[in-house]
Design a protein around this motif. Structure first.
Motif, mmCIF file in Angstrom:
data_model
loop_
_atom_site.group_PDB
_atom_site.id
_atom_site.type_symbol
_atom_site.label_atom_id
_atom_site.label_comp_id
_atom_site.label_asym_id
_atom_site.label_seq_id
_atom_site.Cartn_x
_atom_site.Cartn_y
_atom_site.Cartn_z
ATOM 1 N N MET A 188 26.679 0.575 -46.511
ATOM 2 C CA MET A 188 26.683 -0.029 -45.450
ATOM 3 C C MET A 188 25.543 -0.256 -45.147
ATOM 4 O O MET A 188 26.040 -1.899 -44.149
ATOM 5 C CB MET A 188 26.761 1.388 -44.597
ATOM 6 N N SER A 189 24.093 -0.160 -45.130
ATOM 7 C CA SER A 189 23.160 -0.626 -44.289
ATOM 8 C C SER A 189 23.282 -2.532 -45.275
ATOM 9 O O SER A 189 23.056 -3.382 -45.062
ATOM 10 C CB SER A 189 21.946 -0.115 -45.094
ATOM 11 N N TYR A 190 23.328 -2.463 -46.105
ATOM 12 C CA TYR A 190 23.738 -4.211 -47.814
ATOM 13 C C TYR A 190 24.392 -4.716 -46.602
ATOM 14 O O TYR A 190 24.126 -5.885 -46.423
ATOM 15 C CB TYR A 190 23.123 -3.593 -48.635
ATOM 16 N N LEU A 191 25.630 -4.375 -46.455
ATOM 17 C CA LEU A 191 26.664 -5.461 -46.179
ATOM 18 C C LEU A 191 26.579 -5.650 -44.485
ATOM 19 O O LEU A 191 26.848 -6.518 -43.817
ATOM 20 C CB LEU A 191 27.973 -4.132 -46.110
ATOM 21 N N LEU A 192 25.866 -4.497 -43.372
ATOM 22 C CA LEU A 192 25.653 -4.959 -42.065
ATOM 23 C C LEU A 192 24.486 -5.817 -42.038
ATOM 24 O O LEU A 192 24.528 -6.887 -40.844
ATOM 25 C CB LEU A 192 25.454 -3.684 -41.309
ATOM 26 N N ILE A 193 23.812 -5.376 -42.334
ATOM 27 C CA ILE A 193 22.141 -6.308 -43.080
ATOM 28 C C ILE A 193 22.860 -7.593 -43.832
ATOM 29 O O ILE A 193 22.186 -9.206 -42.064
ATOM 30 C CB ILE A 193 21.303 -6.107 -43.714
ATOM 31 N N GLY A 194 23.953 -7.521 -44.070
ATOM 32 C CA GLY A 194 24.043 -9.574 -44.575
ATOM 33 C C GLY A 194 25.239 -9.779 -43.597
ATOM 34 O O GLY A 194 26.306 -10.256 -44.531
ATOM 35 N N HIS A 195 25.061 -8.809 -42.630
ATOM 36 C CA HIS A 195 26.504 -9.686 -42.003
ATOM 37 C C HIS A 195 26.524 -11.267 -41.984
ATOM 38 O O HIS A 195 27.544 -12.084 -42.001
ATOM 39 C CB HIS A 195 26.919 -8.503 -40.256
ATOM 40 N N PHE A 196 25.537 -11.717 -41.026
ATOM 41 C CA PHE A 196 25.782 -12.497 -40.556
ATOM 42 C C PHE A 196 25.307 -13.726 -42.229
ATOM 43 O O PHE A 196 25.527 -15.296 -41.914
ATOM 44 C CB PHE A 196 24.578 -13.182 -39.957
ATOM 45 N N GLN A 239 18.487 -16.472 -45.005
ATOM 46 C CA GLN A 239 17.911 -15.237 -44.559
ATOM 47 C C GLN A 239 18.350 -13.734 -44.737
ATOM 48 O O GLN A 239 17.595 -12.895 -45.487
ATOM 49 C CB GLN A 239 16.740 -15.348 -43.036
ATOM 50 N N ALA A 240 19.642 -13.877 -43.565
ATOM 51 C CA ALA A 240 20.374 -12.329 -43.733
ATOM 52 C C ALA A 240 21.014 -12.172 -45.541
ATOM 53 O O ALA A 240 20.574 -11.018 -45.966
ATOM 54 C CB ALA A 240 21.459 -12.770 -43.507
ATOM 55 N N ALA A 241 21.027 -13.117 -46.470
ATOM 56 C CA ALA A 241 21.623 -13.240 -47.849
ATOM 57 C C ALA A 241 20.452 -12.257 -48.069
ATOM 58 O O ALA A 241 21.105 -12.056 -49.059
ATOM 59 C CB ALA A 241 22.162 -14.679 -48.184
ATOM 60 N N ALA A 242 19.366 -13.031 -48.647
ATOM 61 C CA ALA A 242 17.805 -12.802 -49.153
ATOM 62 C C ALA A 242 18.058 -11.235 -48.849
ATOM 63 O O ALA A 242 17.065 -9.479 -49.386
ATOM 64 C CB ALA A 242 16.932 -13.106 -48.876
ATOM 65 N N ALA A 243 17.953 -11.140 -47.095
ATOM 66 C CA ALA A 243 17.479 -9.906 -46.870
ATOM 67 C C ALA A 243 17.927 -8.727 -47.060
ATOM 68 O O ALA A 243 17.717 -7.085 -47.399
ATOM 69 C CB ALA A 243 17.177 -9.421 -44.792
ATOM 70 N N CYS A 244 19.573 -8.973 -47.079
ATOM 71 C CA CYS A 244 20.582 -7.872 -47.280
ATOM 72 C C CYS A 244 20.067 -6.871 -48.653
ATOM 73 O O CYS A 244 20.049 -5.624 -48.973
ATOM 74 C CB CYS A 244 21.683 -8.070 -47.044
ATOM 75 N N LYS A 245 19.580 -8.682 -49.885
ATOM 76 C CA LYS A 245 19.859 -7.594 -51.358
ATOM 77 C C LYS A 245 18.417 -6.989 -51.509
ATOM 78 O O LYS A 245 17.982 -6.072 -52.283
ATOM 79 C CB LYS A 245 19.517 -9.014 -51.619
ATOM 80 N N LYS A 246 17.429 -7.493 -50.337
ATOM 81 C CA LYS A 246 15.912 -6.865 -50.771
ATOM 82 C C LYS A 246 15.683 -5.499 -50.078
ATOM 83 O O LYS A 246 15.551 -4.554 -50.694
ATOM 84 C CB LYS A 246 14.873 -7.855 -49.550
ATOM 85 N N ALA A 247 16.509 -5.019 -49.037
ATOM 86 C CA ALA A 247 17.250 -3.839 -48.713
ATOM 87 C C ALA A 247 17.417 -2.847 -49.373
ATOM 88 O O ALA A 247 17.150 -1.456 -49.794
ATOM 89 C CB ALA A 247 17.087 -3.766 -46.639
ATOM 90 N N PHE A 248 18.346 -3.548 -50.027
ATOM 91 C CA PHE A 248 19.115 -2.223 -51.124
ATOM 92 C C PHE A 248 18.192 -2.050 -52.037
ATOM 93 O O PHE A 248 18.057 -0.919 -52.800
ATOM 94 C CB PHE A 248 20.303 -3.161 -51.501
ATOM 95 N N LEU A 249 17.390 -3.472 -52.558
ATOM 96 C CA LEU A 249 16.820 -3.126 -54.076
ATOM 97 C C LEU A 249 15.325 -2.021 -53.432
ATOM 98 O O LEU A 249 15.518 -1.389 -54.219
ATOM 99 C CB LEU A 249 16.632 -4.524 -54.664
ATOM 100 N N THR A 250 14.765 -2.388 -52.637
ATOM 101 C CA THR A 250 13.921 -1.750 -52.408
ATOM 102 C C THR A 250 13.826 -0.704 -52.202
ATOM 103 O O THR A 250 13.585 0.472 -52.761
ATOM 104 C CB THR A 250 13.125 -2.137 -51.044
ATOM 105 N N THR A 251 15.485 0.456 -51.208
ATOM 106 C CA THR A 251 15.409 1.678 -51.622
ATOM 107 C C THR A 251 16.178 2.161 -52.289
ATOM 108 O O THR A 251 15.751 3.096 -52.539
ATOM 109 C CB THR A 251 16.884 1.844 -50.030
#
Lengths: 519, 738, 100
Positions: free
Chosen positions: B172-180, B191-203
Motif C-alpha cells: 500500500m505504501s508503494y501504491l500510495l507513494i506512486g499515487h501521482f 519521480q513518483a514512479a521511481a520513488a514508489c519502486k525504490k521504497a518497495f525494493l529498499t524495504t
C-alpha cells in the motif's frame, strides 16, 4: 470400485475435438461454442470432484478406474499394460487447474484468426494429454499421454506462433522429446526389473528397498553406477526439462515468446507443473535411495534456478521473456521444496505448483493484452499506460504482486512454506541454500516493479494515449486467476487441506524408504 | 461504563477493528467511483467507528493497569483464532498448524488506538486535501487497506502474520507513494514512479532479512506465536547458561534487518525522503505515524529474542541514524523533506532507546506513540501549508504565513515544541526517557559503557539539532517577510475538515504524553499512562505506580509486556543489583533531564538567533563549513553510493547472467543442435557413398553376371530346342549309366 | 506283332521330328517337325494302351493331342504369317527378339 468420472474428464475434450473435426471449416462460431462446452464440462466435473467427490485428507488414490489394456496370452510377451487412472491430493488440484486454464484458454484464443478449426482441435487434444498425465497410474499410459501432449503443443507454437515460431517449436519439441526418450529408457528398464508398469506397484517395490536392478545387470551396476542412479538421472532430466530447471531451461523463453498468448498461459500454467508433478509422482518415490544421494544437488539446482532466473529476468527488455524467466525462478522453489523432503517443503512445492499456475498464467494474459494492442513487447517502448488503461494497470499490479510473493496473496504462502521447509531439512547445507535463495525474492520484486514502472507509470507515451482499456473478455479470462491468487493467499487451506494427506504420506514413506535403503 | 476486558465479546470487537475498513475497501474499490462524493464519507465513517472501538478498548487496558494489574490477553486462550494453513483439526502439536489469533496487551492497546486515531484524522484530512484528485476513490481505498494492514499487524499474535501485514503495508505504501505517478497533471510524475519502486525494493531488502530471521527462529522453536517464542527463548537462554546462543544473535540481527528497512534506519533509510513524492496525508500516516513505526513495534514484540549483542547493534544503528538524519534535516529546504529527515532521526531515537533495554524499551515504544501524534500533525500541517500555497513545497518561497494560516500555525507550533522535547509537550516525556536510558546504559555496572556513551552523547546532539531544524522550519515558513509574494498572496487557511484534524492531533501532541494538568506532574515523575500499560513499578507494597512519590519506580520491570518471562534476567542491565539500579535511575533521571532540557533550549535559541532575529546569515554559515556542508546537503551521497555500488552490481549481474544464458547455456543447446546437424550431414555422406555404394555394388555384380549369362541367350528357338534335347539326352544318359 | 515294333516306329518318327525341328531353316518345316514329334507320342500312347491297359486312357490322350496339335498348328501358322509380315522372313535364326 470403478469410477468413470476421470474418464469423462479426460475424454470429453476428445469428443469435442472429434466434433470440431466434423464441423465445416467456415463455421468458426460453432467451433468456438463446441470448444467452450468441451472445456467447460470437465471444469464442472473437476469442481464437483474437488468439493464433493473427493475425500479430503485421505492419502489414497481415489476415483480409480482400471482396465487391462495391452495384454497377451503368451506369458513371455505379456506387456501387462493397464488403463489405470486415479487422483490423490497432489494431482487433484492440478487436474482442476488444468480444466480451469483450458477453459480460460478458449475465450483467450478468440483473437486468433487463422486455421481456427485445427487450432481448437489441437487445444482440446492438449487437454486430453495433460489431464491424462496427471491422472495416469500406469507408467505406460503416463508415457503415452506425455507424448500426446507434446504433439499439439508443437503445432500450436509452430503454426500460430510469432516470427521465429519454427525455431521455437522445434527447440521445444526436440528438447522435450530428448527428455521423453530418457524417460522411455528408464520406464522400460523399470518394467523389466519390476515386471509391472503400475506406478503404485513400482513405488511399493522401491519403498521396500527391493528395486536393485539385479535382474538387468549383474550386481545391479552399470558402468560403475547403480541401477537406481541411472534410472534416477534419466527420469530426473526428463522431468527437469519440463519444469524447467537450470540448465535445461532455454527452450522455455523461446517457446513462450513465440507462442500465442493462450498457449503461453497453458504452457506456464500447467505444462511446467507436469515436470514437478512427475518428480513427485513418478521419479523420486521410485528411486528414493538415489534421491537421498542427490537431494542436495537438486536443492542446488533449485536455488540456481531461483536466483539465476531472477537475474536473467532483470536483464530482459522483452516483456514476455521477462515473465518467462520469472517462471524459471519460481519453479526453482518447487525443486528446492521437494528436495528438502520435509512436510513443509513438499507442501510448499505442491502449493507453489498451483499458485505459480495461477499467477504466471495471469501475467502472460497481461502481456497478451498489451501485445494485442501495441504489437510489440519492448519494455522500454511503453510508458504511462496506467493513464489510458487504469483497470488494466490494476489487474497487472495484482498479478505481479501475486507473483513476487506479496503476503496476503497466494505466492507468498507457497514461497514461505517452501523456504521454511527447506530450512528445516535434515541436511544442514540446505540452510545455506535458503539464505542464497532469498536473493531471488528481492530480485524478483526488482524486475517486476521495474517493469511496472517502465510500462505503466510516469509520462504517457503519446503513441498509446488512445488505447482502450482492458475489455470484458480479457477481464473474464483474468478474473478467475486473480481471484484464486487473492483467495488462496488468505485461505490457503482450500488447497492445503486437500493436499496434506497425500503429501504427508509422500514425505513419510519417502523418509522411511530412505531409512530402509540406507540400512 | 464497564471497563473490564471481557474476552468473550471484546475479541470480536477487536476483530471488527480491521474488518470494518476492509469491508470499506472492498466496496470502495469496486463501487467507489459510482458513490456520491466518490465514497469518501463511507470510509471516513467506517474509520470513525474503528477509532471509537480502538479508543474504547485502549481505555479498558488503561483502566485495568491503573488498577495495578497487568493487561495481557490472547484470543487463542479463549479459542478464538484463525486456522490459516489447515482448517482441519490436526492437533495442537502439529507444527504446520499455523493458527493466528489476536494478542491484545498494553503495547498493542496503545498502538491500536494510535493507529485508529491517526488513520481517522488522515481520512478526514484527505477529504479536504485530496479534493478534486483524479483518482480520489482509489486513494481512499488504498489508505483504507493500508489501515487494515497496520491494525492487523498490531493485533497479530504471531510473527508470521505480523510479517504478512507488514508486507501488505509495503504494497500500500508503494501504491500510495506512486499515487501521482498516474497523474498526467503532476509535474513530478517520473519521480513518483521511481520513488514508489525504490521504497518497495529498499524495504524489501529488510523484509527479506526479517523473513530469514523468522525462519531461523521457527527452525529452532517450531512456533511463530510471540508468547511461545518468548518462552522458548527463555528456556534456551537458561539452558545455555544464561547466555544467548550465537544463532539467536544472528537471527536477532536479521529480524532487526526488517526494522532497518521498514523504519528507515541507516543505511536503508534512502527510501523515506523519496517517499515524500506521495500525497501529504500518506506521508503523515504511513511515513510518520504508522508504517515506519511498525519496525519499532516489531522490536517491542521480539525484544526477548534479542541478545545483548543485538541490542548493542540496535543502539548503534539507532544513534547513527538519529544523528545522521538530523544533520541532513538542518540543510533541507523542502518542507516535507525536513519532516522526512526528522522522522528518520526520531525513528533513530526510538530504535536506539529500545537498544538500551529496560526503561529504554518502554521509552522507545512510548516515543513511537507520541511521535505518531505530533509527527502526523506536523505532516498534515505541512500539507495544509502546501495546500494553502498551491503545492509549493520550498520553504525559501514561504514566509510570513502566520497570519494567513493561524490555526495551522498553532498546530504546527505545538507539535514542533513537542518534537523538540520541551516539557509539558508529549515528545518530552518519551524522548527524555530514551536519553535517560542511554545514560543508565553508559554508567551501568560502574563502568563507562562505550555504546551507552555513544548513544547518550549522540542522542543529545541529535536532540539539539532536532530543536534547531524544527524551529528553522517554523521561522522560515511562518515568520518573517513573505519571500515569494505570489505564493503569499494566494495563501489561505485550509477547509474545516483539515483544520479540525490538525487541531485534534495537535491536542494529542500536547497531552498525548501525559495529562499533566490532571495530577500536575509537569516532569512526568509519576510515570505516564504508557508506562503503566507496559511496565510495572514495584515499590514494595502493591500500589499504583503513578501515585507513588519520587521518580519512576523503585524496582522497575517490564514484565507486563512479557508476562511470565524473566526478561530482566535475560538481557538487560536492569538485572543489576537493585541498589545500583536505584542510583543509576536517579542519576539518569537528573542528567537526562538536564541534558535534554539544555539541548532543546540551545537548539531553539540558535534557530531564533539565526532565522528569527537574522543575526547571522545561514548561507555564510553554510559556506564556512565548506565541503562538510555540501556533503551533508547532498545527504552524504548515500544514494549515489548505493546507485553506484549495489544497484549497479545488480544490473551488471543481471546483464552477465543474461549474456551467459543467451550465449553459454543456450549456446550449448544450440551447439548441440549444430553438432547434431553436422553429424546428420556426415551420415548423409556416409549414406550416399558407403551404404548406397554397397547397394549399388551388389547391383553391379548382378549386372555383370547377367551380361556373362546372356551370351547363352541367342533368341534362336532351334538352338534352345537342341540344347533342351541335348540336356534331355544327358539326363537319360545319367539315368541309365548311374 | 509286339509292342517293340510300335515303339521303334515311334522312336524313328521322334528322331526325324527332332532332326527336322533343329535343322530345317524354314519355320514351316520346323512346325512339321513338331507335328511329327507329337505323332510319335500319339503312337506310343495308343500302343501302350493296346498292350498294357484295359481302358481307353491312352486313346483319349491321343485324341486330345491331335486336337491340340491342330489348334497349335492353326495358331502357329497365324504367328508365322505375322512374323513374315514383320520381319520379311520365316527363318527362325533371323528372328532372335527373345534375346533382348
Amino acid at each position: 470400485m470403478d469410477h468413470t468420472l476421470l474418464n469423462w474428464i479426460i475424454f470429453i475434450p476428445m469428443m469435442g475435438m472429434a466434433a470440431i473435426l466434423l464441423c465445416p471449416k467456415r463455421s468458426v462460431g460453432l467451433i468456438k461454442v463446441i470448444s467452450l462446452v468441451a472445456t467447460f464440462i470437465p471444469l464442472v466435473l473437476a469442481t464437483w470432484l474437488y468439493f464433493v467427490g473427493f475425500e479430503v485428507g485421505s492419502p489414497a488414490y481415489q476415483f480409480q478406474f482400471m482396465r487391462p489394456w495391452i495384454y497377451s496370452s503368451s506369458e513371455a510377451m505379456n506387456m501387462k499394460v493397464n488403463y489405470h487412472v486415479g487422483v490423490d491430493g497432489i494431482s487433484l488440484p492440478l487436474v482442476w487447474l488444468t480444466t480451469l486454464l483450458l477453459f480460460i484458454g478458449v475465450p483467450a484464443s478468440f483473437g486468433i484468426k487463422k486455421g481456427e478449426k485445427a487450432y481448437y482441435a489441437l487445444l482440446l487434444l492438449l487437454e486430453v494429454g495433460i489431464i491424462g498425465v496427471f491422472v495416469s497410474l500406469d507408467y505406460f499410459l503416463f508415457y503415452v499421454f506425455w507424448e500426446i501432449m507434446l504433439l499439439p503443443m508443437y503445432f500450436l507454437i509452430g503454426i500460430w506462433g510469432g516470427p521465429r515460431r519454427e525455431y521455437a517449436a522445434i527447440k521445444f519439441f526436440l528438447y522435450t522429446l530428448a527428455g521423453s526418450v530418457l524417460m522411455l529408457v528408464a520406464v522400460i528398464a523399470l518394467r523389466l526389473e519390476t515386471g509391472t508398469f503400475s506406478i503404485p506397484a513400482m513405488t511399493e517395490i522401491a519403498m521396500r528397498g527391493d528395486l536393485l536392478g539385479t535382474k538387468l545387470f549383474a550386481g545391479g551396476m552399470l558402468l560403475g553406477m547403480k541401477f537406481t542412479t541411472w534410472v534416477f538421472w534419466f527420469l530426473f532430466v526428463a522431468f527437469a526439462i519440463k519444469i524447467p530447471v537450470f540448465p535445461f531451461h532455454t527452450w522455455l523463453p523461446d517457446a513462450h515468446v513465440q507462442a500465442p498468448t493462450p498457449i503461453s498461459v497453458i504452457l506456464a500454467g500447467i505444462l511446467l507443473k507436469l515436470g514437478g508433478y512427475g518428480l513427485m509422482r513418478a521419479c523420486f518415490p521410485i528411486v528414493p535411495g538415489a534421491f537421498d544421494d542427490f537431494a542436495f544437488t537438486l536443492g542446488v539446482l533449485g536455488v540456481i534456478s531461483i536466483v539465476y532466473g531472477a537475474y536473467v529476468a532483470l536483464g530482459q527488455t522483452d516483456f514476455k521473456r521477462m515473465v518467462a524467466y520469472s517462471s524459471v525462478s519460481h519453479m526453482g522453489y518447487v525443486l528446492l521444496g521437494v528436495a528438502a523432503l520435509t512436510e513443509w517443503g513438499a507442501n510448499g512445492a505442491a502449493l507453489q505448483m498451483f499458485n505459480h499456475g495461477t499467477s504466471s498464467a495471469a501475467m502472460f494474459l497481461v502481456v497478451g493484452v498489451i501485445y494485442d494492442r501495441a504489437h510489440h513487447r519492448d519494455l522500454n517502448g511503453f510508458g504511462g499506460l496506467s493513464q489510458p488503461m487504469p483497470v488494466y494497470w490494476g489487474l497487472t499490479t495484482l498479478a505481479f504482486f501475486a507473483a513476487l510473493g506479496l503476503p496476503g496473496l497466494a505466492g507468498f504462502v507457497s514461497e514461505a512454506v517452501t523456504l521454511i521447509g527447506a530450512y528445516n531439512a535434515g541436511d544442514p547445507r540446505f540452510r545455506v541454500l535458503v539464505l542464497i535463495s532469498v536473493i531471488g525474492i528481492v530480485i524478483t520484486a526488482a524486475f517486476l516493479l521495474w517493469a511496472i514502472q517502465r510500462v505503466f507509470l510516469g509520462t504517457l507515451n503519446e503513441k498509446y494515449k488512445d488505447y482502450p482499456d482492458i475489455n470484458a473478455r480479457e477481464i473474464f479470462c483474468q478474473a478467475p486467476l486473480l481471484f484464486l491468487c487473492v483467495a488462496l493467499g488468505i485461505l490457503p487451506f482450500y488447497l492445503l487441506d486437500w493436499m496434506e494427506g497425500s503429501v504427508e504420506h509422500w514425505v513419510s514413506s519417502m523418509s522411511q524408504a530412505i531409512q530402509i535403503i540406507n540400512g | 461504563m464497564d471497563l473490564t476486558f471481557n474476552p468473550e465479546t471484546d475479541f470480536k470487537w477487536l476483530l471488527a477493528v480491521p474488518l470494518i475498513p476492509l469491508c470499506g475497501y472492498v466496496i470502495q474499490i469496486f463501487f467507489g467511483r459510482f458513490l456520491p462524493r466518490k465514497g469518501d464519507w463511507l470510509l471516513t465513517t467506517g474509520m470513525a467507528v474503528t477509532m471509537a472501538i480502538t479508543v474504547w478498548m485502549a481505555f479498558k487496558a488503561i483502566a485495568a493497569t491503573q488498577g495495578g494489574e497487568g493487561f495481557f490477553h490472547e484470543s487463542l486462550d479463549s479459542d478464538f483464532g484463525f486456522r490459516w494453513l489447515y482448517a482441519t483439526e490436526k492437533g495442537a502439536t502439529d507444527p504446520l498448524n499455523v493458527t493466528a489469533g489476536i494478542l491484545y496487551d498494553g503495547l498493542g492497546a496503545a498502538m491500536l488506538a494510535v493507529v485508529g486515531i491517526v488513520s481517522f484524522f488522515v481520512h478526514l484530512f484527505s477529504t479536504g486535501y485530496m479534493h478534486g484528485d483524479r483518482r480520489y476513490h482509489i486513494f481512499f481505498a488504498n489508505i483504507s487497506l493500508f489501515t487494515v494492514a497496520m491494525l492487523g499487524l498490531v493485533l497479530s499474535d504471531n510473527i508470521l502474520f505480523l510479517f504478512v501485514f507488514w508486507e501488505i503495508m509495503g504494497l500500500m505504501s508503494y501504491l500510495l507513494i506512486g499515487h501521482f505517478s498516474h497523474d498526467p497533471n503532476s509535474h513530478r510524475i517520473k519521480q513518483a514512479a521511481a520513488a514508489c519502486k525504490k521504497a518497495f525494493l529498499t524495504t524489501r531488502v529488510g523484509d527479506t532479512c526479517l523473513l530469514v530471521g523468522i525462519m531461523i527462529f521457527y527452525y529452532h522453536f517450531q512456533t511463530f506465536r510471540f508468547t511461545e517464542l518468548w518462552e522458548a527463548a527463555q528456556t534456551t537462554v537458561a539452558a545455555n547458561g544464561g547466555e544467548y546462543p550465537a544463532w539467536m544473535t544472528a537471527a536477532g540481527l536479521l529480524v532487526f534487518g526488517g526494522t532497518v528497512g521498514k523504519s528507515a534506519q541507516f543505511p536503508l533509510h534512502i527510501w523515506l525522503p523519496d517517499a515524500m513524492e506521495g500525497p501529504t496525508p500518506v506521508s503523515a500516516m504511513i511515513h510518520a505515524a504508522t508504517m515506519v513505526a511498525a519496525g519499532v513495534f516489531l522490536l517491542g514484540r521480539t525484544y526477548p529474542l534479542m541478545s545483548p549483542t543485538v541490542l548493542n547493534v540496535v543502539t548503534c544503528f539507532g544513534t547513527v541514524t538519529a544523528l545522521f538524519a538530523a544533520t541532513i534535516g538542518m540543510t533541507v529546504f523542502d518542507i516535507k523533506g525536513v519532516l522526512a529527515y526528522s522522522t528518520i532521526s526520531q525513528l533513530g531515537f526510538m530504535v536506539a532507546g529500545i537498544g538500551t533495554g529496560g526503561l529504554g524499551l518502554i521509552a522507545g515504544l512510548f516515543h513511537m506513540v507520541t511521535h505518531a501524534f505530533f509527527k502526523s500533525c506536523l505532516f498534515l500541517s505541512a500539507g495544509s501549508v502546501i495546500h494553502g500555497c498551491h503545492h509549493e513545497q520550498d520553504m525559501r518561497k514561504m514566509g510570513g504565513l502566520r497570519k494567513k494560516m493561524p490555526l495551522t500555525f498553532l498546530a504546527m507550533l505545538i507539535c514542533t515544541l513537542a518534537i523538540a522535547g520541551v516539557p509539558l509537550f508529549a515528545g518530552f516525556y518519551s524522548k527524555d526517557k530514551i536519553i535517560q536510558s542511554a545514560f543508565m546504559k553508559m554508567t551501568h555496572g560502574g563502568l563507562l559503557d562505550g555504546v551507552g556513551l555513544f548513544a547518550y552523547a549522540g542522542l543529545l546532539i541529535a536532540a539539539a539539532m532536532t530543536a534547531f531544524y524544527m524551529f528553522r522550519l517554523i521561522f522560515m515558513t511562518f515568520f518573517g517577510e513573505a519571500r515569494d509574494h505570489h505564493v503569499h498572496d494566494h495563501a489561505h487557511e485550509s477547509p474545516a475538515p483539515m483544520v479540525v484534524s490538525l487541531l485534534v492531533l495537535a491536542t494529542l501532541g500536547m497531552f498525548g504524553g501525559k495529562m499533566w494538568l490532571r495530577d500536575f506532574d509537569l516532569m512526568g515523575a509519576k510515570g505516564t499512562w504508557f508506562e503503566g500499560l507496559t511496565s510495572e513499578i514495584d515499590d514494595g507494597h502493591h500500589g499504583h505506580g503513578s501515585e507513588h512519590e519520587g521518580s519512576v519506580g523503585e524496582a522497575f520491570s517490564i514484565d507486563r509486556m512479557y508476562p511470565g518471562i524473566a526478561i530482566t534476567e535475560m538481557n538487560t542491565y536492569v538485572g543489576d543489583s537493585a541498589e545500583h539500579f536505584q542510583e543509576s535511575l536517579h542519576a539518569g533521571h537528573t542528567w537526562a533531564m538536564r541534558g535534554s532540557l539544555a539541548v532543546a533550549l540551545g537548539g531553539i535559541l540558535l534557530a531564533v538567533f539565526i532565522y528569527l532575529l537574522k543575526k547571522a546569515d545561514p548561507a555564510k554559515i553554510a559556506a564556512a563549513f565548506g565541503e562538510m556542508y555540501t556533503t551533508v546537503a547532498n545527504k552524504y551521497y548515500v544514494d549515489e553510493f548505493v546507485n553506484a555500488t549495489v544497484i549497479k552490481l545488480q544490473m551488471v549481474l543481471a546483464r552477465t547472467f543474461k549474456w551467459i544464458d543467451e550465449n553459454i547455456v543456450d549456446g550449448v543447446v544450440n551447439g548441440t543442435g549444430k553438432i547434431n546437424r553436422a553429424f546428420g550431414f556426415m551420415w548423409a555422406w556416409f549414406d550416399s557413398t558407403v551404404v548406397d555404394g554397397v547397394v549399388n555394388g551388389v547391383g553391379a555384380v548382378t549386372n555383370m553376371t547377367g551380361s556373362l549369362v546372356r551370351l547363352f541367350q541367342t533368341g534362336r528357338i532351334q538352338q534352345y530346342a537342341s540344347l533342351a534335347f541335348g540336356g534331355l539326352l544327358l539326363l537319360f544318359a545319367w539315368l541309365f549309366l548311374a | 506283332m509286339g509292342l517293340e515294333a510300335y515303339v521303334v516306329v515311334a522312336t524313328i518318327l521322334f528322331g526325324l521330328g527332332i532332326a527336322c525341328l533343329i535343322t530345317r531353316r524354314n519355320v514351316i518345316y520346323v512346325l512339321m517337325g513338331i507335328e511329327m514329334i507329337l505323332n510319335s507320342a500319339n503312337i506310343n500312347f495308343v500302343a501302350f494302351n493296346r498292350f498294357n491297359g484295359d481302358g481307353m486312357d491312352g486313346r483319349m490322350f491321343a485324341i486330345f493331342v491331335i486336337i491340340l496339335a491342330a489348334a497349335e498348328a492353326a495358331v502357329a501358322l497365324g504367328i508365322v504369317l505375322n512374323v513374315f509380315q514383320l520381319f520379311g522372313t520365316v527363318k527362325p535364326s533371323d528372328v532372335d527378339l527373345l534375346r533382348e
